[in-house]
Design an enzyme around this catalytic site. Structure first.
Site, mmCIF file in Angstrom:
data_model
loop_
_atom_site.group_PDB
_atom_site.id
_atom_site.type_symbol
_atom_site.label_atom_id
_atom_site.label_comp_id
_atom_site.label_asym_id
_atom_site.label_seq_id
_atom_site.Cartn_x
_atom_site.Cartn_y
_atom_site.Cartn_z
ATOM 1 C CG PHE A 1 10.901 1.411 10.425
ATOM 2 C CD1 PHE A 1 11.041 0.281 9.626
ATOM 3 C CD2 PHE A 1 9.616 1.916 10.642
ATOM 4 C CE1 PHE A 1 9.933 -0.342 9.060
ATOM 5 C CE2 PHE A 1 8.500 1.294 10.078
ATOM 6 C CZ PHE A 1 8.668 0.159 9.289
ATOM 7 C CG ASP B 1 6.897 1.943 -0.116
ATOM 8 O OD1 ASP B 1 7.643 1.105 -0.674
ATOM 9 O OD2 ASP B 1 6.190 1.655 0.865
ATOM 10 C CE LYS C 1 -3.314 -2.374 2.973
ATOM 11 N NZ LYS C 1 -3.689 -2.572 4.373
ATOM 12 N N GLY C 2 2.146 1.055 0.302
ATOM 13 C CA GLY C 2 3.042 2.180 0.537
ATOM 14 C C GLY C 2 3.224 3.137 -0.625
ATOM 15 C CG ASP D 1 14.995 -2.064 3.896
ATOM 16 O OD1 ASP D 1 16.040 -1.490 4.189
ATOM 17 O OD2 ASP D 1 14.388 -2.787 4.710
ATOM 18 N NE ARG E 1 -0.600 1.600 5.069
ATOM 19 C CZ ARG E 1 0.385 0.803 4.650
ATOM 20 N NH1 ARG E 1 1.344 1.283 3.904
ATOM 21 N NH2 ARG E 1 0.403 -0.461 4.978
HETATM 22 P P1 IMP Z 1 12.681 -4.686 0.654
HETATM 23 O O1 IMP Z 1 12.097 -5.898 0.006
HETATM 24 O O2 IMP Z 1 13.477 -5.063 1.897
HETATM 25 O O3 IMP Z 1 13.475 -3.812 -0.263
HETATM 26 O O4 IMP Z 1 11.518 -3.841 1.251
HETATM 27 C C1 IMP Z 1 10.630 -3.207 0.486
HETATM 28 C C2 IMP Z 1 9.325 -2.982 1.214
HETATM 29 O O5 IMP Z 1 9.455 -3.026 2.631
HETATM 30 C C3 IMP Z 1 8.844 -1.591 0.893
HETATM 31 O O6 IMP Z 1 8.013 -1.599 -0.224
HETATM 32 C C4 IMP Z 1 8.123 -1.185 2.157
HETATM 33 O O7 IMP Z 1 6.770 -1.565 2.092
HETATM 34 C C5 IMP Z 1 8.789 -1.952 3.259
HETATM 35 N N1 IMP Z 1 9.780 -1.118 3.956
HETATM 36 C C6 IMP Z 1 11.131 -1.130 3.827
HETATM 37 N N2 IMP Z 1 11.717 -0.233 4.621
HETATM 38 C C7 IMP Z 1 10.708 0.399 5.279
HETATM 39 C C8 IMP Z 1 10.673 1.483 6.232
HETATM 40 O O8 IMP Z 1 11.687 2.056 6.649
HETATM 41 N N3 IMP Z 1 9.430 1.851 6.640
HETATM 42 C C9 IMP Z 1 8.281 1.269 6.222
HETATM 43 N N4 IMP Z 1 8.279 0.267 5.319
HETATM 44 C C10 IMP Z 1 9.478 -0.164 4.852
#
Ligand code: IMP
Length: 176
Positions: A150, A98, A41-42, A101, A163
């Site tokens: 975070f 969004d 949803k981000g 990470d 959000r």
């Molecule tokens: P990844 O697969 O680890 O790259 O994470 C991607 C998803 O994790 C993003 O689309 C976000 O929904 C969530 N995410 C990663 N870091 C954060 C953060 O700092 N705050 C909130 N959601 C996060």
């Protein structure tokens, strides 16, 4: 545990940077139609704001993905809860995230989208946390490169909260 939010990126900074990215995309795509694929949803706020600034004909698609649950650390497993509704075959697709990470979600979604034979696929993320990467992957368009913290606000949540903040903040969890 109390939750405190420190402003990292203001509403004005978001607006300015989103205008710049939209100009870049508009320049790169010229008169080609674009299909924006939003990661739920981000990515919702980002999609809405960037779409309004694009000059091309734009279609919307959504993918519902989960990897975090109610934690601030990714579960490491990417699950597509709901995929695309319509075909993207032969279309110029921009995947809108969004935040990148670890990069696991993006790499999982690239594989999923490539299998659907788009004419082109570009990756656009509002936020990038390169220090946390476990998969070697980079976006074509990046809003802000941020430190390892975070983040909440402007679509991003902690346990489904925050959000709707119009800015981006760092969440601090503190013992009272
Ligand atoms: P990844 O697969 O680890 O790259 O994470 C991607 C998803 O994790 C993003 O689309 C976000 O929904 C969530 N995410 C990663 N870091 C954060 C953060 O700092 N705050 C909130 N959601 C996060």
């Amino acid at each position: 545990m109390s939750e405190k939010i420190e402003v990292l990126i203001t509403e004005e900074q978001l607006d300015k940077r989103i205008c710049e990215i939209a100009e870049e995309i508009t320049r790169d795509f010229g008169s080609k139609d674009i299909t924006l694929v939003c990661v739920l949803k981000g990515g919702v706020m980002f999609m809405v704001d960037i779409a309004k600034k694009l000059k091309q004909k734009v279609e919307f698609e959504f993918i519902d993905v989960s990897s975090y649950g109610n934690n601030t650390v990714s579960s490491g497993t990417v699950t597509i809860n709901n995929g695309l509704e319509t075909s993207i075959e032969g279309k110029n697709v921009i995947l809108l995230e969004d935040i990148v990470d670890t990069g696991r979600t993006l790499s999982h979604l690239i594989k999923y989208l490539k299998e659907k034979n788009p004419a082109s696929l570009k990756l656009c993320t509002l936020l990038d946390k390169p220090s946390r990467r476990v998969v070697d992957i980079n976006a074509d368009y990046i809003g802000f490169t941020i430190p390892d913290a975070f983040i909440v606000g402007y679509g991003l949540d902690y346990a489904q909260k925050y959000r709707n903040l119009p800015y981006i903040g760092i969440l601090h969890l503190e013992n009272q």
